[in-house]
Write a protein that holds these residues in place. Structure first.
Motif, mmCIF file in Angstrom:
data_model
loop_
_atom_site.group_PDB
_atom_site.id
_atom_site.type_symbol
_atom_site.label_atom_id
_atom_site.label_comp_id
_atom_site.label_asym_id
_atom_site.label_seq_id
_atom_site.Cartn_x
_atom_site.Cartn_y
_atom_site.Cartn_z
ATOM 1 N N LEU A 52 -16.913 28.811 -7.495
ATOM 2 C CA LEU A 52 -18.160 29.206 -8.619
ATOM 3 C C LEU A 52 -19.013 27.864 -9.213
ATOM 4 O O LEU A 52 -20.133 27.915 -8.906
ATOM 5 N N GLU A 53 -18.152 26.733 -9.510
ATOM 6 C CA GLU A 53 -18.947 25.716 -9.985
ATOM 7 C C GLU A 53 -19.788 24.618 -9.136
ATOM 8 O O GLU A 53 -20.811 24.749 -9.286
ATOM 9 N N PRO A 54 -19.311 24.591 -7.862
ATOM 10 C CA PRO A 54 -19.765 23.959 -6.811
ATOM 11 C C PRO A 54 -21.369 24.807 -6.398
ATOM 12 O O PRO A 54 -22.267 24.395 -5.983
ATOM 13 N N TYR A 55 -20.877 26.288 -6.190
ATOM 14 C CA TYR A 55 -22.189 27.276 -6.076
ATOM 15 C C TYR A 55 -23.182 26.942 -6.999
ATOM 16 O O TYR A 55 -24.320 26.974 -6.695
ATOM 17 N N ALA A 56 -22.764 26.868 -8.259
ATOM 18 C CA ALA A 56 -23.950 26.953 -9.247
ATOM 19 C C ALA A 56 -24.366 25.588 -9.171
ATOM 20 O O ALA A 56 -25.687 25.519 -9.338
ATOM 21 N N LYS A 57 -23.744 24.402 -8.981
ATOM 22 C CA LYS A 57 -24.368 23.107 -9.014
ATOM 23 C C LYS A 57 -25.238 22.816 -7.884
ATOM 24 O O LYS A 57 -26.561 22.505 -8.050
ATOM 25 N N VAL A 58 -25.002 23.582 -6.733
ATOM 26 C CA VAL A 58 -26.008 23.201 -5.520
ATOM 27 C C VAL A 58 -27.269 24.263 -5.524
ATOM 28 O O VAL A 58 -28.221 23.766 -5.154
ATOM 29 N N LEU A 59 -26.989 25.284 -6.180
ATOM 30 C CA LEU A 59 -28.327 26.002 -6.373
ATOM 31 C C LEU A 59 -28.891 25.793 -8.032
ATOM 32 O O LEU A 59 -29.702 26.574 -8.433
ATOM 33 N N HIS A 60 -28.552 24.669 -8.644
ATOM 34 C CA HIS A 60 -29.074 24.364 -9.933
ATOM 35 C C HIS A 60 -29.072 25.390 -10.971
ATOM 36 O O HIS A 60 -30.016 25.777 -11.718
ATOM 37 N N LEU A 61 -27.835 25.997 -11.089
ATOM 38 C CA LEU A 61 -27.614 27.318 -12.064
ATOM 39 C C LEU A 61 -26.345 26.698 -12.891
ATOM 40 O O LEU A 61 -25.689 25.835 -12.670
ATOM 41 N N SER A 62 -26.602 27.348 -14.148
ATOM 42 C CA SER A 62 -25.440 27.116 -14.997
ATOM 43 C C SER A 62 -24.256 27.891 -14.543
ATOM 44 O O SER A 62 -24.513 28.869 -13.664
#
Length: 196
Positions: free
Chosen positions: A146-156
């Protein structure tokens, strides 16, 4: 009969042929892009349909083998044609496990659902198999990345959670519908041929 290496599982020649043929179809659909059908605003995938067909026609082991090959293909694609989120699909828990489970849920649903309408039984099994793919892959992404996915897509993180749920709803339903239509048509046709 041929014996599976070190597994003790025996495959008939027909089953090996089905595994090879359906795995090849799944790979061709992925490589050519034909396995992604545009249904605005999304692209629904049918790459998992050969797994469902294999499971219903030849049983859970054959279906699981097709799912295993589909999952390994997903990992290879993630390595050879990377995208920003490809790192997720390099993990067999995301790329392989849900694809093997498609076969098990589709097969056992087909065995449990016993109406007098064979096409309805197939439809329910196909829908469950398709949703297993959607929920399994997205569930693993949610649980592990969840966190790496959010980071790479520039999402919270909360935005990523909403995004995963939205993808599940917008892709999952059209994919289940396509799976039902294609699976029912193919299995009905194969059943007629086998009865001749």
């Amino acid at each position: 009969m041929e014996k599976g290496l070190r597994t003790g599982v025996k495959f008939k020649t027909r089953q090996l042929t089905v595994i090879g043929m359906l795995s090849a179809i799944s790979i061709i659909l992925g490589v050519t892009g034909l396995g992604f059908i545009p249904i605005p605003p999304v692209k629904a995938t049918i790459l998992h349909v050969p797994v469902i067909i294999g499971a219903i026609l030849e049983g859970p082991v054959v279906g699981a083998m097709v799912g295993l090959i589909f999952g390994i293909f997903s990992m290879v694609q993630a390595i050879t044609t990377p995208t920003p989120v490809s790192f997720i699909f390099m993990n067999p828990l995301v790329a392989v496990v849900p694809r093997v489970l498609i076969a098990l849920t589709a097969y056992y649903t087909y065995r449990i659902v016993r109406t007098n309408v064979k096409s309805l039984n197939i439809a329910v099994a196909a829908a469950v198999g398709s949703l297993t793919n959607t929920i399994g892959v997205l569930g693993m992404i949610y649980a592990i990345y969840l966190e790496p996915y959010a980071k790479v897509l520039h999402l919270s993180v909360s935005g990523a959670k909403k995004g995963i749920i939205a993808v599940g709803a917008t892709n999952g339903i059209p994919e289940a519908i396509l799976s039902v239509i294609i699976t029912a048509a193919v299995i009905t046709a194969v059943s007629k041929i086998r009865r001749r």
